[in-house]
Design an enzyme around this catalytic site. Structure first.
Site, PDB file in Angstrom:
ATOM      1  N   HIS A 190       2.524 -30.949  54.598  1.00 14.77           N
ATOM      2  CA  HIS A 190       2.816 -30.212  53.365  1.00 14.77           C
ATOM      3  C   HIS A 190       4.193 -30.511  52.788  1.00 14.77           C
ATOM      4  O   HIS A 190       4.664 -29.754  51.938  1.00 14.77           O
ATOM      5  CB  HIS A 190       2.725 -28.702  53.621  1.00 14.77           C
ATOM      6  CG  HIS A 190       1.335 -28.170  53.733  1.00 14.77           C
ATOM      7  ND1 HIS A 190       0.539 -27.902  52.637  1.00 14.77           N
ATOM      8  CD2 HIS A 190       0.583 -27.859  54.811  1.00 14.77           C
ATOM      9  CE1 HIS A 190      -0.625 -27.434  53.037  1.00 14.77           C
ATOM     10  NE2 HIS A 190      -0.632 -27.401  54.354  1.00 14.77           N
ATOM     11  N   LYS A 231       8.379 -18.517  42.193  1.00 11.67           N
ATOM     12  CA  LYS A 231       8.090 -19.289  43.403  1.00 11.67           C
ATOM     13  C   LYS A 231       9.271 -19.111  44.345  1.00 11.67           C
ATOM     14  O   LYS A 231      10.288 -18.497  43.982  1.00 11.67           O
ATOM     15  CB  LYS A 231       7.871 -20.770  43.086  1.00 11.67           C
ATOM     16  CG  LYS A 231       8.990 -21.398  42.282  1.00 11.67           C
ATOM     17  CD  LYS A 231       8.649 -22.831  41.897  1.00 11.67           C
ATOM     18  CE  LYS A 231       7.651 -22.866  40.748  1.00 11.67           C
ATOM     19  NZ  LYS A 231       6.461 -23.644  41.048  1.00 11.67           N
ATOM     20  N   ARG A 232       9.152 -19.624  45.548  1.00  6.26           N
ATOM     21  CA  ARG A 232      10.252 -19.578  46.497  1.00  6.26           C
ATOM     22  C   ARG A 232      11.508 -20.184  45.874  1.00  6.26           C
ATOM     23  O   ARG A 232      11.435 -21.201  45.181  1.00  6.26           O
ATOM     24  CB  ARG A 232       9.837 -20.351  47.753  1.00  6.26           C
ATOM     25  CG  ARG A 232      10.807 -20.348  48.898  1.00  6.26           C
ATOM     26  CD  ARG A 232      10.084 -20.825  50.154  1.00  6.26           C
ATOM     27  NE  ARG A 232       9.314 -22.039  49.937  1.00  6.26           N
ATOM     28  CZ  ARG A 232       9.754 -23.263  50.187  1.00  6.26           C
ATOM     29  NH1 ARG A 232      10.963 -23.446  50.673  1.00  6.26           N
ATOM     30  NH2 ARG A 232       8.984 -24.313  49.996  1.00  6.26           N
ATOM     31  N   LYS A 237      13.072 -26.956  43.790  1.00  5.45           N
ATOM     32  CA  LYS A 237      12.212 -26.370  42.754  1.00  5.45           C
ATOM     33  C   LYS A 237      12.971 -26.154  41.448  1.00  5.45           C
ATOM     34  O   LYS A 237      12.395 -25.866  40.413  1.00  5.45           O
ATOM     35  CB  LYS A 237      11.610 -25.056  43.254  1.00  5.45           C
ATOM     36  CG  LYS A 237      10.627 -25.275  44.421  1.00  5.45           C
ATOM     37  CD  LYS A 237      10.042 -23.979  44.917  1.00  5.45           C
ATOM     38  CE  LYS A 237       9.132 -24.191  46.123  1.00  5.45           C
ATOM     39  NZ  LYS A 237       7.866 -24.869  45.790  1.00  5.45           N
ATOM     40  N   THR A 259       0.706 -24.846  44.027  1.00  2.60           N
ATOM     41  CA  THR A 259      -0.552 -24.171  43.676  1.00  2.60           C
ATOM     42  C   THR A 259      -0.326 -23.108  42.602  1.00  2.60           C
ATOM     43  O   THR A 259      -1.264 -22.718  41.926  1.00  2.60           O
ATOM     44  CB  THR A 259      -1.193 -23.510  44.911  1.00  2.60           C
ATOM     45  OG1 THR A 259      -0.234 -22.682  45.572  1.00  2.60           O
ATOM     46  CG2 THR A 259      -1.712 -24.562  45.872  1.00  2.60           C
ATOM     47  N   LYS A 261      -2.759 -21.864  39.302  1.00  5.82           N
ATOM     48  CA  LYS A 261      -3.094 -20.489  38.923  1.00  5.82           C
ATOM     49  C   LYS A 261      -2.747 -20.224  37.468  1.00  5.82           C
ATOM     50  O   LYS A 261      -3.536 -19.615  36.724  1.00  5.82           O
ATOM     51  CB  LYS A 261      -2.344 -19.504  39.831  1.00  5.82           C
ATOM     52  CG  LYS A 261      -2.749 -19.563  41.288  1.00  5.82           C
ATOM     53  CD  LYS A 261      -1.719 -18.885  42.176  1.00  5.82           C
ATOM     54  CE  LYS A 261      -1.959 -19.225  43.641  1.00  5.82           C
ATOM     55  NZ  LYS A 261      -0.828 -18.839  44.501  1.00  5.82           N
TER      56      LYS A 261
END
Length: 837
Positions: free
Chosen positions: A382, A573-574, A579, A681, A685
């Site tokens: 991952h 998100k985290r 990110k 992911t 969504k």
């Protein structure tokens, strides 16, 4: 007619060790029957007489009534699987971010409306009752949510898959924001109990730690290996039902809870040593006390290793014991009948543990045990971040799991002989590929261990899988090209559209039917309606209603009132540097600068919503949260921004919050540095619910853009190849100085405009932006991001065009269902036959 001999019948059944009870008639699914059962549990089981809206007891009674109906199907599913001896798969994961379970269960049983009707008769609403349910604290981010989606799709496709995980007493943590800082509080998600679970003490397993190994040669000349003087811990299983969508299949998620072998030393207790008497009990229970203990300390790292081994050993013992019982101790077909899917490197220690169990407990020789192990293990990677590939000190494994370390050394020795045979005298390659990373403190490379011990290794997006083969795991892909494959991630549309966005689901089903709930590709038929004016208006009305709902959540959690007529620009998100929440923040400051310079009237009113948690030991991520909150406080207080720009950091982001955010989002920020995100992911969504994506060519963004068309995706940023080429001469200082907009943004950030009274509070963030060694190259993508956001502004100004793009995003999301992902896993890796209860 002679009466049956009841005594003889009972004696006959008793001789087998099992007594079968009479099969009760199926439970009715009507509102009357549900209300009767709810009342029974409320009054007779929970001992309640009156309903208090703020208490969880009515919710608990409803769960018991729902669980009874799941239990019928659960038993039939297990009987079918066991009776036919079907091949099974087991999903081993440290995380399962399940969210709330009630609405999904009601949807799967097709009793949503009946339940609502029953509750209305006693003056309660289903939504109100559902708010009594705590999010299950079993996961952190995308890894755990993916595992939850996988379980849903496995059950919906009727595949016999059991999930194995840990029953953490406390989840990741509850996040509060105090003066802009993240404050972590225990997530006591079990404080009111968890009525969905079934405790199975009869299946308790013993897990060993410490001690030493023993070796002897038997009379038959065979070597015998043992593990003596260990400190043992009990693994007690708790089962949770995982229902398929309206197909009568219910699979199992089995969670292990740690317990001491003895409650405490009674003699010590009676002698007054109270703390010492319960020390062993506390140490044992600590294993499943907290999800992801802080690994900044040696004790924290050791606890994580204990957790991983505890999960692996308990789960493997469980499966082996069941197989041994059903096949009279014959393991010759074990690999043909079972598959273990390792969700990332956390369960990689399953490889040597299965070897230990097969050899030490079931008497196999090495070669036979290795054939079984390497024939039933499969590994999902991952990450593309080298630092995220887990390693453990050889010494730590050695004293905590001495027998396991011996087996790892033997695996490494035999495997490196294969490497040397393929590439003679290539000592650099041998060093690179060894399971043991040499150095001052030798480390065991867990990802390598998983690869060597598995017959399948997969990435989770086309780009991710290619980069694994060409970069991070190139040596292994050259040795075993047949092992490597791709399985692009997905999300379950049952939760992430059908359940969380009821109005949009209803609108879609009115136009194309409800077959999309189990066949998401049918959403492609929405393309026929993308230009229909009446349908577009209905689509906009649904989105606007969802935005008002999200505005209510924001006000509840932050006290801020937001305008639902603004563009809802979302990044949840985290919190992690790759990110690039920081890049998002730079753009917000750019918009603020434009407003201060009198350009506000030319902007589309925009709410920027950021949410996510920083790992407790991740200092830079916490600095980013603080900086975001400082900027937000300044912008939201400035009269010049009123009605034009708002920035909100939503505290304690979780699954339930996402179920409100996702239907309301209009712009989805997927802006990670290209080549860093494995898949993502959240992007799926948001897309499924009609949000447009602004993003880099990273992870699953590549496939999303292909699916919706480049004209319906806001692309920006350097590609993987461009980043590789620019990195040696990367000069953020020159990039900033060449861009007047960037200069003004940095002037505001560095000049203390957002840190009055807290001088230097954003210095660490500023240094990261200006750092020539910044691995995330935030400055390099600033101008492209600002330009892409300008295209967003232009598109949002034409609401008809924007709505058309929104519909086409939903229409293009068909390939991103976990139903498709799991079908791919099953076709290429698991090879399971569907269950027909």
């Amino acid at each position: 007619m002679a009466k049956p001999n009841k005594k003889k019948s009972v004696e006959s059944l008793s001789a087998t060790g099992h007594i079968e009870l009479l099969q009760a008639p199926p439970l009715a699914m009507t509102s009357d029957a549900l209300l009767t059962d709810v009342n029974h549990y409320f009054s007779c089981t929970l001992g309640r007489r009156t309903v208090n809206r703020r208490s969880p007891f009515l919710y608990e009674a409803l769960v018991y009534a729902t669980r009874d109906r799941l239990m019928e199907r659960w038993n039939r599913t297990n009987i079918t699987v066991e009776g036919k001896g079907k091949r099974r798969a087991y999903y081993l994961s440290m995380e399962y971010l399940m969210g709330r379970l009630l609405r999904n269960a009601l949807l799967s049983l097709d009793i949503d409306q009946q339940t609502s009707d029953a509750l209305e008769r006693i003056g309660m609403g289903l939504e109100e009752l559902g708010d009594c349910e705590h999010d299950t604290g079993l996961g952190n981010g995308g890894l755990g949510r993916l595992a939850a989606c996988f379980l849903d799709s496995c059950a919906t496709l009727g595949l016999p898959v059991v999930g194995y995980g840990l029953r953490y007493q406390y989840g990741m943590f509850r996040q509060r924001i105090v003066d802009g800082y993240q404050v972590e509080e225990p997530d006591a998600w079990l404080r009111d109990g968890f009525p969905w679970e079934i405790r199975r003490p009869d299946l308790t397993r013993v897990i060993r730690f410490g001690g030493h190994t023993t070796h002897e040669v038997g009379k038959d000349g065979r070597a015998r290996h043992g593990w003596a003087d260990t400190q043992n811990v009990l693994a007690v299983p708790y089962d949770i039902p995982i229902p398929g969508y309206q197909n009568d299949v219910v699979n199992t998620l089995r969670l292990w809870s740690a317990a001491a072998t003895d409650a405490f030393d009674l003699d010590e207790f009676n002698a007054g040593g109270y703390a010492e008497a319960v020390a062993a009990k506390n140490e044992a229970e600590n294993i499943t006390m907290v999800l992801y203990p802080n690994d900044a300390t040696e004790s924290g790292r050791e606890l994580r290793l204990r957790q991983q081994y505890f999960l692996a050993s308990a789960s493997l013992q469980d499966v082996l014991a069941d197989w041994h019982k059903r096949h009279d101790g014959n393991f010759s077909e074990f690999a043909a009948g079972n598959c273990f899917q390792l969700n990332d490197t956390h369960p990689a220690i399953s490889v040597p543990e299965l070897m230990r169990l097969l050899m030490d407990e079931y008497g196999m020789e090495w070669e036979e045990a290795w054939d079984v192990t390497s024939g039933c293990m499969a590994y999902t990677n991952h990450t593309l971040l080298p630092e995220a590939l887990e390693v453990w000190p050889e010494a730590m494994i050695g004293y905590l799991l001495p027998r396991i370390m011996e087996i790892i050394h033997e695996i490494n020795h035999r495997y490196l002989e294969q490497v040397a045979e393929r590439w003679p005298d290539d000592w650099d390659r041998l060093d690179r590929m060894s399971l043991i990373q040499q150095g001052h403190q030798p480390m065991v490379r867990m990802a390598y261990l998983a690869i060597v011990g598995s017959y399948s290794v997969n990435g989770v997006a086309e780009l991710h899988s290619r980069l694994l083969r060409e970069g991070l795991l190139r040596d292994f892909a050259e040795l075993w090209p047949e092992k490597f494959n791709n399985k692009t991630n997905g999300v379950t549309q049952r939760r992430w559209l059908a359940a969380c966005n009821r109005d949009l689901s209803g609108l879609i089903s009115e136009r194309i039917g409800d077959g999309w709930v189990t066949d998401l590709e049918q959403l492609g038929r929405l393309r026929e309606w993308a230009d229909d004016a009446a349908f577009q208006e209905q689509w906009r009305l649904v989105k606007q209603a969802n935005k008002r709902t999200l505005a209510g959540l924001i006000e509840t959690r932050t006290g801020l009132q937001v305008d639902p007529d603004m563009l809802f620009d979302v990044q949840v998100k985290r919190i992690h540097e790759y990110k690039r929440q920081l890049l998002n923040l730079l753009h917000v400051i750019h918009l603020y600068d434009r407003i201060r310079r009198g350009e506000g009237e030319s902007l589309q009113p925009r709410l920027v919503l950021i949410g996510g948690k920083a790992a407790p030991g991740y200092v830079m991520a916490k600095n980013i949260i603080k900086c975001i909150n400082n900027v937000a406080d300044r912008i939201n207080r400035d009269p010049a921004t009123k009605g034009i720009l708002q920035l909100v950091f939503l505290p304690d982001y979780n699954v339930s919050a996402m179920e409100v955010i996702c239907p309301a989002a209009e712009l989805s920020e997927q802006i990670s540095t290209a080549g860093k995100e494995a898949s993502g992911t959240g992007n799926m969504k948001f897309m499924m619910n009609g949000a447009l994506t602004i993003g880099t060519l990273d992870g699953a963004n590549v496939e999303i853009r292909e699916a919706v068309g480049e004209e319906n995706f806001f692309l920006f940023g350097l590609t993987v190849e461009e980043i590789r080429a620019r990195r040696p001469g990367y000069n953020p200082q020159a990039i900033i100085e060449a861009d007047p907009d960037f200069v003004r943004v940095m002037h505001l950030l560095e000049g203390g405009h957002f840190s009055r009274g807290e001088p230097g509070i954003c210095d660490a963030v500023i240094r990261a932006i200006r750092n020539p060694s910044d691995p995330w190259m935030t400055a390099a993508d600033f101008r492209a991001f600002v330009d892409a956001q300008a295209r967003v502004e232009q598109a949002y100004g034409d609401r008809t065009h924007w709505t058309r793009m929104s519909i086409l995003n939903t229409a293009g999301s068909g390939r991103f269902s976990t139903d498709r992902t799991i079908a791919d896993y099953n076709r290429d890796i698991w090879r399971l036959e569907p269950v027909m209860p």
